[in-house]
Design an enzyme around this catalytic site. Structure first.
Site, mmCIF file in Angstrom:
data_model
loop_
_atom_site.group_PDB
_atom_site.id
_atom_site.type_symbol
_atom_site.label_atom_id
_atom_site.label_comp_id
_atom_site.label_asym_id
_atom_site.label_seq_id
_atom_site.Cartn_x
_atom_site.Cartn_y
_atom_site.Cartn_z
ATOM 1 N N ASP A 78 -11.147 -8.185 -23.354
ATOM 2 C CA ASP A 78 -10.649 -9.485 -23.484
ATOM 3 C C ASP A 78 -11.595 -10.653 -22.664
ATOM 4 O OD1 ASP A 78 -8.434 -11.311 -24.263
ATOM 5 O OD2 ASP A 78 -8.241 -11.775 -22.177
ATOM 6 N N LYS A 133 -14.239 -13.628 -24.369
ATOM 7 C CA LYS A 133 -14.089 -15.074 -23.613
ATOM 8 C C LYS A 133 -15.575 -15.559 -23.501
ATOM 9 C CE LYS A 133 -8.945 -14.873 -22.229
ATOM 10 N NZ LYS A 133 -8.374 -14.983 -20.894
#
Length: 813
Positions: free
Chosen positions: A676, A680
């Site tokens: 994750d 980003k």
């Protein structure tokens, strides 16, 4: 004296006819009352005639329906004691009609003369029945057949009113008529040799205008089923409003361009006499309606209305042999005129290389045939190309007296259509500058009308139409935020958010009027089975202006649909990181589509939930700054975990808590594996202008390999218990070094990495609490002391607010 005309919808039923009697009771003036056929009867008469001409026996059942309708109306309106005479007269007329239809059936054709006779029965019967009803109700009423008053003669093969004879007939009769109310059938007339003729569809308006001009009436009132002429077609534009006051010229332009409330020739007879026209609503008689007069529109308004004509086609004559050759245009229009084809719009290139005309789609086949035949010589020699029509088109027009020389209107019109992906095929402007017209695809009419109406009439309140995919934790919060904020947005930001479609993995539900956000979950439960392709198809078919697709999922499949929306000028707002962290080519393609189709693609929540991280980064770059380095804690879930994990807790329990409180994805491995955070930092790197793939990012995992390779959450949490000692050692090492554990993302010199780090006291990351995120932007302008963005970086509420903020950004574009 006043002339009142009631249209087909106003006399469609006995109840409606009773309304007319109530309306008339408020008048003290002498009244000429013109009525249309009962609603739908003219179409039924035409249908019966066509069936009879085709020798189709079913014409008899159509005739029977017509007969029953008139006889039933008599029985409902007129007392039994008076019915016999009226029924006898109407039955006698219906027998004549039946004979005419039989004649058409036996000869197997219907001539224009016979068609006029057949269709005239609609007004003849309705006017007689209505007059007898008024008499039975005690009104001072008489009946006069319009065929005895309005006379026509042939000009160019068409029935044209002989105004000299007609005006004389009307003046003599109405001056001496004794009754207060004189009922006359609209639409019908007669020729010099007493043949029945008609004034064209919508001719009842024309009949009333002829009478009004002949008797110098005080006013002509047209009673219909809407409260006047509207700023746009209210059936297509829900926000359309009645126009209180309009000039003759504006009304003619609007009626010519499809405003069906008024038959275009109606204005001509009263214009010279300066007789005002009032458009009124039979079903809301208290409404003021629209007043049409000589005077210009009030308050200097520019655009007074937006109208359109559907079912149009373009016919283009072009070729090098047209340049500088006199008479080409004359021949082109002459051949169309001789074929009885009406030209609605004309445009010609200044190079004289082409002439383009707008015609009814019904005339396409005949037009192509006659034009190709007329220019066969030039076409054989390649001087002019064979004519190929473009169909499925419509004309949209802006109308207003004060548009003349008003700067920027054309640009505003075309810009508004362009922003909504409405392609303009042809542009034309009248010499009077009272209208600006353009030809667009017919499927775009509703979207185009609504977009233009919003731009010119809706006090700058912009409506955003939302299609929401995913209504779980984040999606539900998002819908609730819209419900709570809609009044504020409308009042303070001039924005109106309307959710038209919602979907989860099971069901999808659409409501063009807007889904009630107080009961959306109940409505969704009644929806059809969810299907990605069907959802896309439905959104594209609805074709709404200012459409936004909102993705609240973490689905690969849904991320793959973005191009289908962007390429149709539908904006995309997403908290789903998959698309922007996929292959760089796909990311770049989506960004390109957004630019090409003027459809914003916003994904602020991909990085920091509700924090303005991407927006700040864009602003830095747009202002000419350059990103040198990025350091960040970008996982609110990991920050929550490591802020709460210590030697008195277990890693398993803290991760479980984070999952239950909504800080992690449903599969916690997505957060704890670092993927994750990799997505980003990849997105930030790309938004900084760097070409980078996910594989280029170095990831130093802190989870044991066995935990990363588990197939479900149950096995994953078991593995966390198994390796609790390892997690305690990580915590203990950091504590010894007077540091805290933080999962850090870095980008510098084109390289990115993520991993768990020990953060010493004094560092900007050290006191980061709970689920907060923090980003440090080191730039050419901020080389030593970075620009810092800090705040809550996880949780359904803040993520929903980030999505909301992106939608507001689109609304303010």
């Amino acid at each position: 004296m006043k002339v009142l005309k009631f249209g087909g919808s106003s006399v469609a039923s006995p109840e409606n006819i009773s309304r007319i009697k109530n309306i008339l009771s408020s008048y003290n003036d002498k009244i000429i009352l013109v009525v249309s056929a009962f609603g739908g009867v003219t179409d039924e008469l035409l249908k019966a005639g066509d069936l009879a001409a085709d020798q189709d026996n079913s014409y008899k059942s159509t005739f029977q329906e017509i007969e029953n309708r008139h006889l039933d109306t008599i029985k409902k309106l007129i007392p039994i004691t008076n019915q016999s005479r009226v029924l006898s007269k109407v039955k006698s007329e219906l027998n004549v009609l039946e004979t005419l239809l039989e004649g058409a059936f036996f000869i197997g054709e219907i001539t224009p003369k016979l068609s006029d006779k057949i269709v005239s029965f609609g007004e003849l019967l309705s006017s007689y029945i209505i007059s007898e009803f008024f008499v039975s109700e005690g009104l001072d009423c008489s009946y006069k057949d319009s065929r005895e008053l309005i006379k026509t003669h042939k000009i160019g093969g068409k029935n044209t009113v002989n105004f000299k004879e007609t005006n004389s007939n009307c003046s003599n009769y109405f001056k001496n008529a004794k009754a207060k109310i004189i009922v006359c059938p609209g639409f019908i007339a007669s020729s010099a040799n007493e043949d029945i003729t008609t004034l064209g569809r919508g001719g009842s308006d024309y009949t009333a205008a002829i009478y009004a001009a002949a008797v110098d009436a005080d006013i002509l009132e047209i009673w219909t089923d809407v409260s006047g002429m509207y700023t746009a077609n209210p059936k297509m534009v829900k926000q359309a409003k009645a126009i209180p006051h309009i000039s003759y010229e504006e009304a003619m332009e609007l009626s010519h361009f499809g405003a069906k409330v008024l038959y275009p020739p109606t204005i001509q007879p009263v214009l010279a006499k300066g007789i005002s026209i009032n458009i009124k609503n039979t079903f809301q008689p208290e409404e003021p309606g629209t007043l049409i007069t000589k005077s210009k529109n009030e308050k200097g308004k520019t655009v007074r209305g937006i109208s359109h004509i559907g079912n149009m086609a373009l016919l283009s004559l072009e070729g090098p042999g047209m340049v500088g050759i006199p008479g080409i245009s004359k021949r082109f229009f002459e051949v169309l005129s001789q074929a009885d084809i009406s030209v609605v719009l004309i445009t010609q290139a200044s190079s004289e290389h082409s002439i383009c005309v707008g015609i009814s789609a019904d005339d396409v086949e005949k037009s192509v045939e006659v034009v190709n035949e007329a220019f066969a010589y030039e076409m054989e020699r390649g001087r002019i190309k064979p004519v190929h029509p473009e169909e499925n088109l419509a004309i949209v027009a802006l109308v207003g007296d004060n548009m003349k020389s008003h700067q920027g209107l054309s640009g505003k019109m075309f810009s508004t259509l362009g922003k909504n992906n409405v392609n303009i095929r042809v542009i034309a402007q009248g010499a009077s500058e009272r209208n600006i017209s353009c030809v667009i695809n017919e499927k775009d009419v509703k979207k185009g009308l609504n977009a233009l109406h919003e731009e010119f009439f809706e006090e700058n309140i912009k409506q955003l139409n939302l299609f929401v995919m995913g209504v779980g934790n984040v999606g539900a919060k998002f819908l609730n935020q819209i419900k709570l904020q809609n009044k504020y947005l409308k009042k303070n930001l001039k924005l109106k958010l309307r959710v038209i479609g919602i979907s989860n993995s099971r069901n999808m539900y659409f409501d063009e009027k807007g889904i009630d956000l107080n009961s959306w979950s109940d409505q969704l439960a009644t929806g059809e089975k969810a299907n990605k392709e069907s959802f896309i198809k439905k959104v594209n078919e609805m074709n709404y202006r200012n459409s936004i697709f909102v993705d609240n999922t973490a689905s690969h499949e849904i991320a793959e649909t973005y191009s289908a929306f962007l390429s149709n000028s539908i904006s995309v707002v997403t908290c789903n990181k998959i698309a922007c962290s996929s292959e760089y080519g796909n990311y770049a393609h989506l960004k390109s589509l957004a630019r090409t189709y003027n459809a914003p693609f916003l994904f602020e929540t991909n990085v920091g939930a509700g924090l303005p991280i991407i927006d700040t980064l864009k602003n830095l770059i747009a202002s000419g700054d350059k990103i040198l380095k990025i350091q960040a804690v970008l996982s609110g879930s990991l920050n929550f975990v490591f802020n709460n994990f210590n030697d008195t807790t277990t890693f398993h329990d803290i991760v479980k808590q984070a999952q239950e409180e909504g800080y992690t994805e449903p599969d916690p491995k997505i957060d704890l594996s670092g993927i994750d955070v990799m997505r980003k930092i990849l997105i930030l790197a790309r938004e900084s202008g760097h070409v980078l793939e996910i594989e280029d990012i170095k990831n130093k995992p802190f989870l044991p390999k066995e935990s990363l390779e588990t197939n479900n959450n149950e096995d994953f949490f078991k593995s966390l218990i198994k390796y609790e000692d390892d997690f305690q050692k990580m915590f203990g090492d950091a504590k010894k070094n007077n540091s805290k554990l933080k999962y850090v993302a870095k980008f510098e010199n084109g390289e990115a990495s993520v991993g768990l780090e020990q953060i010493p006291k004094g560092h900007d990351f050290y006191n980061l609490e709970e689920s907060d995120n923090i980003v440090l932007f080191y730039t050419e302008r901020y080389p030593n002391l970075p620009m810092i963005i800090k705040g809550a970086g996880a949780g359904a509420d803040v993520t929903a607010s980030g999505i909301f903020a992106d939608i507001i950004r689109i609304g303010n574009f």
